[in-house]
Design a protein around this motif. Sequence first.
Motif, short mmCIF file in Angstrom:
data_model
loop_
_atom_site.label_atom_id
_atom_site.label_comp_id
_atom_site.label_asym_id
_atom_site.label_seq_id
_atom_site.Cartn_x
_atom_site.Cartn_y
_atom_site.Cartn_z
N ALA A 7 0.83 -1.21 0.00
CA ALA A 7 0.00 0.00 0.00
C ALA A 7 0.86 1.26 0.00
N GLU A 8 1.97 1.24 0.75
CA GLU A 8 2.85 2.40 0.78
C GLU A 8 3.53 2.60 -0.58
N LEU A 9 3.87 1.49 -1.24
CA LEU A 9 4.45 1.60 -2.58
C LEU A 9 3.43 2.23 -3.53
N ALA A 10 2.16 1.82 -3.40
CA ALA A 10 1.11 2.40 -4.24
C ALA A 10 0.99 3.90 -3.99
N ARG A 11 1.12 4.31 -2.73
CA ARG A 11 1.03 5.74 -2.44
C ARG A 11 2.23 6.48 -3.04
N THR A 12 3.41 5.86 -3.00
CA THR A 12 4.58 6.48 -3.62
C THR A 12 4.36 6.65 -5.12
N HIS A 13 3.80 5.63 -5.76
CA HIS A 13 3.49 5.73 -7.19
C HIS A 13 2.45 6.81 -7.43
N ALA A 14 1.47 6.91 -6.56
CA ALA A 14 0.45 7.95 -6.71
C ALA A 14 1.07 9.34 -6.59
N ASP A 15 2.01 9.50 -5.67
CA ASP A 15 2.69 10.78 -5.53
C ASP A 15 3.51 11.11 -6.78
N ALA A 16 4.14 10.10 -7.36
CA ALA A 16 4.92 10.31 -8.58
C ALA A 16 4.01 10.75 -9.73
N PHE A 17 2.85 10.11 -9.83
CA PHE A 17 1.88 10.48 -10.87
C PHE A 17 1.43 11.92 -10.67
N ALA A 18 1.15 12.29 -9.41
CA ALA A 18 0.71 13.66 -9.12
C ALA A 18 1.80 14.67 -9.46
N LEU A 19 3.07 14.32 -9.19
CA LEU A 19 4.18 15.21 -9.52
C LEU A 19 4.28 15.40 -11.03
N ALA A 20 4.10 14.32 -11.79
CA ALA A 20 4.14 14.42 -13.25
C ALA A 20 2.99 15.30 -13.76
N GLN A 21 1.82 15.19 -13.13
CA GLN A 21 0.70 16.04 -13.52
C GLN A 21 1.00 17.51 -13.22
N GLU A 22 1.67 17.76 -12.10
CA GLU A 22 2.03 19.13 -11.75
C GLU A 22 3.01 19.70 -12.78
N GLN A 23 3.97 18.88 -13.19
CA GLN A 23 4.92 19.32 -14.21
C GLN A 23 4.21 19.61 -15.53
N THR A 24 3.24 18.76 -15.88
CA THR A 24 2.49 18.96 -17.11
C THR A 24 1.69 20.25 -17.07
N SER A 25 1.12 20.57 -15.91
CA SER A 25 0.31 21.78 -15.79
C SER A 25 1.11 23.05 -16.01
N ARG A 26 2.44 22.97 -15.86
CA ARG A 26 3.29 24.15 -16.06
C ARG A 26 3.57 24.43 -17.54
N LEU A 27 3.30 23.43 -18.38
CA LEU A 27 3.55 23.61 -19.81
C LEU A 27 2.49 24.52 -20.41
N ARG A 28 2.91 25.44 -21.26
CA ARG A 28 1.99 26.37 -21.90
C ARG A 28 1.98 26.13 -23.41
N ALA A 64 -2.34 3.44 -9.27
CA ALA A 64 -2.07 3.80 -7.87
C ALA A 64 -2.70 5.14 -7.53
N HIS A 65 -2.57 6.11 -8.43
CA HIS A 65 -3.15 7.44 -8.19
C HIS A 65 -4.67 7.34 -8.10
N ARG A 66 -5.28 6.57 -8.98
CA ARG A 66 -6.74 6.42 -8.93
C ARG A 66 -7.17 5.74 -7.64
N THR A 67 -6.42 4.73 -7.20
CA THR A 67 -6.77 4.03 -5.97
C THR A 67 -6.68 4.94 -4.76
N VAL A 68 -5.56 5.65 -4.64
CA VAL A 68 -5.34 6.49 -3.46
C VAL A 68 -6.29 7.67 -3.41
N THR A 69 -6.56 8.29 -4.57
CA THR A 69 -7.37 9.51 -4.58
C THR A 69 -8.87 9.26 -4.67
N GLN A 70 -9.28 8.15 -5.31
CA GLN A 70 -10.70 7.92 -5.52
C GLN A 70 -11.27 6.79 -4.66
N PHE A 71 -10.42 5.91 -4.19
CA PHE A 71 -10.88 4.78 -3.36
C PHE A 71 -10.05 4.75 -2.07
#
Length: 451
Positions: A7-28, A64-71
């Motif tokens: 479960a902790e590994l899944a949360r780490t993966h979810a955090d990595a996915f969220a970081l990638a989304q944050e980086q994507t949001s900075r692109l214009r 992992a991101h879907r599991t942690v954030t939605q379930f």
Amino acid sequence: MIAAAEAELARTHADAFALAQEQTSRLRDASTREREMPLRSMAAELAVDARVSDRTLQSQLFEAHRTVTQFGASWEAWREGRLSRAHVRVIVDAGADLSDDSVRGAYEAEVLAYAETTSAGRVRPFAEQVAEKHNPKSMQERHDEAVLDRHVWVEDLRDGMSMLGVIGPSVEVHGVHDRLTRQGKAIKAVDRAARREAAERAAAGATPTDAGASFGLDEPGESCGTNGGDKTESAVWFDERTLDQIRTDLLLDMLLTSSPAVDPTGGAVEGGLGAIRAHVQVTVPATTLAGTTTGGAELDGKCAVDPETAKILAGNVPSFDRVFLDPITGAVLAVDRRFVTAEQKRYLVARDIRCRFPGCRRPARDCDMDHREDWALGGKTDVDNVGAFCRRHHAMKQAAGWTVVQEPGGRLRFTAPSGLEYTDDPPPRVVFLPNPPPPGAEPADEVVAPF
């Protein structure tokens, strides 16, 4: 403890996915491809370290991101050891279409109470029923969306076998299986009739001639003779295949040789879709073709090929690419023909086998021949500066800040955007030596290679 670690590994993966989304949001005003690069690069580096495919890791990040954030309730139960990873996967898969937070929460609470008391296999049908009850979309709406995900895939098995899978509309898939079953039963019926006829002739004292069913072994009206002998004295041959074996043979035969009922190419392709034939790359040791060894044939660098099939394929190709290997290390030394472009590509396909990005298995013949040092910046077009990169990793390397240096022997040294380094070597080669003669056997004549 295992559940908590997973479960902790899944949360780490979810955090990595969220970081990638944050980086994507900075692109214009970035293109679609550029907006994919932060997640691709994140998944690629984690995948290299975990020694798995980056596509697999990218899917794990998303799940992992879907599991942690939605379930979240299911993830907490997993972390506390009340559920296993299999339970959580069932709950998430069944509730994936529930987009409303309150509806998803009601579904999750109802399923969790049951999931903590039984196995994941028993939870699946219950979860699907609960999701159906809470889903605001009709079955037709969900089917119209699901049919967009139809696809075909191949999974390599052992002993020269592979599995062909297809996901498509239930009516068509069951129709295909039913047609194959009917065709298989028709073949079995013909075989039973031939057996009865042979039994009746045998009871009457007749000599078997043309009885029996064959599967492409002889011309119509001929019995199965051997070595050109008198066919009137040949033994009766019957179809000993099971219904499953017949269905498989029919499916592969029709897919490889038949034309689609509807051809949308409209004459743009000479001969239409039916004129298109399957292409595969097979590597066969000369000793296998000569019969002095019984192994080593390989399909696209993915799976083994049995020697008999390898010989049949070799006997039907218009030409060979001979690959010379070092007899000790197995390293590729040269290919028969070479000049810049086609011949160099043959060498690189033989050396690299598959895409050179760590963990990728895309066959080299389907890859781009990528310059390590950009040609526009003075890089040479030779085998020491060019190698196979699939389109996905070729684009990512250029757009996501990965750098590659090629070292002697074809080794590649990657530097990720994080600054960490990874290496990738050409696939190792296994050299097959001739089988020793049996004790007391006479010295065999010199074996001449078939080319």
